[in-house]
Design a protein around this motif. Structure first.
Motif: not given
Length: 341
Positions: A174-175, A293-300
């Motif tokens: 969801e994020a 968080f950097a990895a999460l952002a990369a997925h977006a």
């Protein structure tokens, strides 16, 4: 300031209130039961959350204010001038005020809030604090596509501001979806300025969600009071308790409403059974390392361009842009390092 600046504009694509019954019944049919955390935020819930932020155990707000006290000027320098600031979930004026005070010639401020009364109060506060600033409020669910007002003049950059640690209330999938939506709304050349709570001693984290005064417990159980009031249900608040526990494997606080006895509750025409100690999940609060968080952002499709920390290293504010944006950003990072403070 114009009359238009004070008008709270309602996005007509918001789900109608009648859908509340369907949302609640669907969540109560799940195994285990689960209700969405946005149900916390009626008028009373919003007031209680403001009280939570003042509790001694709740480090998050103090840490973010300390961070802005040190770094707001540098953040404004990174964002540049002629910014349109769009805030998701506008609430307490302190953090946004500290940022707006440092921005150079902001074009306008657009607070986005699902609860009409807190939004009106926010608009009034900012109208008094910044009488020369155009304010374009939008009453809407920020997780849904937004129709943003037309800014009063040309904008160099849209910045979507998401303070607090609300991004942590979304599970990873969801994020990522929300970050993708924010990337699209920021547009070409825009950016995201996001508050991100960091991993730390689990005891410190757990205490923040279990304050001794019981304000967080009241906030959690207010969800049931709202369902009673708006749907005519008969939850007995004395028959349930608040529970918040840190799951170190998942890196998150898991908040539940726990039944104290075997009982049955009526929701619309549906009867819902609860067993003794049955837990209904109502909120996650994810904590991140900077690498997480950097990895999460990369997925977006986003890249973290700058990170600011409070003096104790408890909390971060992170600036993200589209991953394909390069040029002066990479040079700035090479010269100054990615982490500020």
């Amino acid at each position: 300031m114009s009359v238009q600046a004070y008008e709270v504009r309602d996005d007509d694509r918001r789900p109608p209130t009648a859908d509340l019954l369907e949302v609640v019944q669907r969540g109560l049919r799940l195994h285990p039961k689960r209700l969405p955390s946005w149900l916390f935020y009626d008028e009373r819930g919003s007031q209680l959350f403001e009280e939570i932020c003042e509790q001694p155990e709740y480090y998050l707000t103090r840490a973010e204010i300390d961070l802005l006290d040190v770094h707001a000027s540098d953040i404004a320098e990174v964002l540049g001038e002629d910014v349109r600031l769009i805030e998701y979930g506008s609430g307490n004026a302190i953090k946004t005020r500290m940022l707006l005070e440092q921005l150079r010639a902001p074009v306008c401020y657009t607070p986005v809030e699902i609860s009409p009364e807190p939004l009106r109060q926010s608009v009034q506060r900012f109208g008094e604090l910044f009488p020369g600033l155009a304010i374009q409020p939008l009453c809407a669910d920020f997780t849904k596509p937004l129709r943003l007002p037309v800014p009063p003049r040309a904008t160099r950059r849209n910045v979507l501001y998401f303070p607090g640690s609300t991004i942590g209330n979304f599970e990873a999938r969801e994020a990522i979806e929300l970050l993708r939506k924010m990337r699209a709304e920021a547009g070409e050349g825009g950016g995201l300025l996001i508050g991100v709570d960091l991993k730390k001693d689990p005891a410190t984290i757990e205490a923040a969600y279990n304050d001794k005064a019981g304000v967080t417990a009241a906030f959690t159980l207010n969800m049931l009071a709202r369902i009673n009031r708006e749907l005519g249900s008969n939850f007995d608040l004395d028959g349930f308790r608040h529970r918040a526990h840190y799951n170190p494997m998942a890196g998150r606080i898991e908040t539940h409403i726990v039944s104290l006895r075997k009982q049955q509750v009526k929701v619309g025409k549906m009867f819902v059974d609860f067993d003794v100690d049955e837990a209904m999940q109502v909120e996650y609060s994810c904590k991140y390392s900077q690498a997480d968080f950097a990895a999460l952002a990369a997925h977006a499709g986003l890249q973290v361009r700058h990170v600011w920390l409070d003096p104790q290293g408890l909390f971060s504010v992170q600036y993200l842009t589209r991953a394909d944006v390069a040029g002066h950003w990479s040079m700035r990072m090479a010269a100054n390092g990615m982490v500020g403070g």
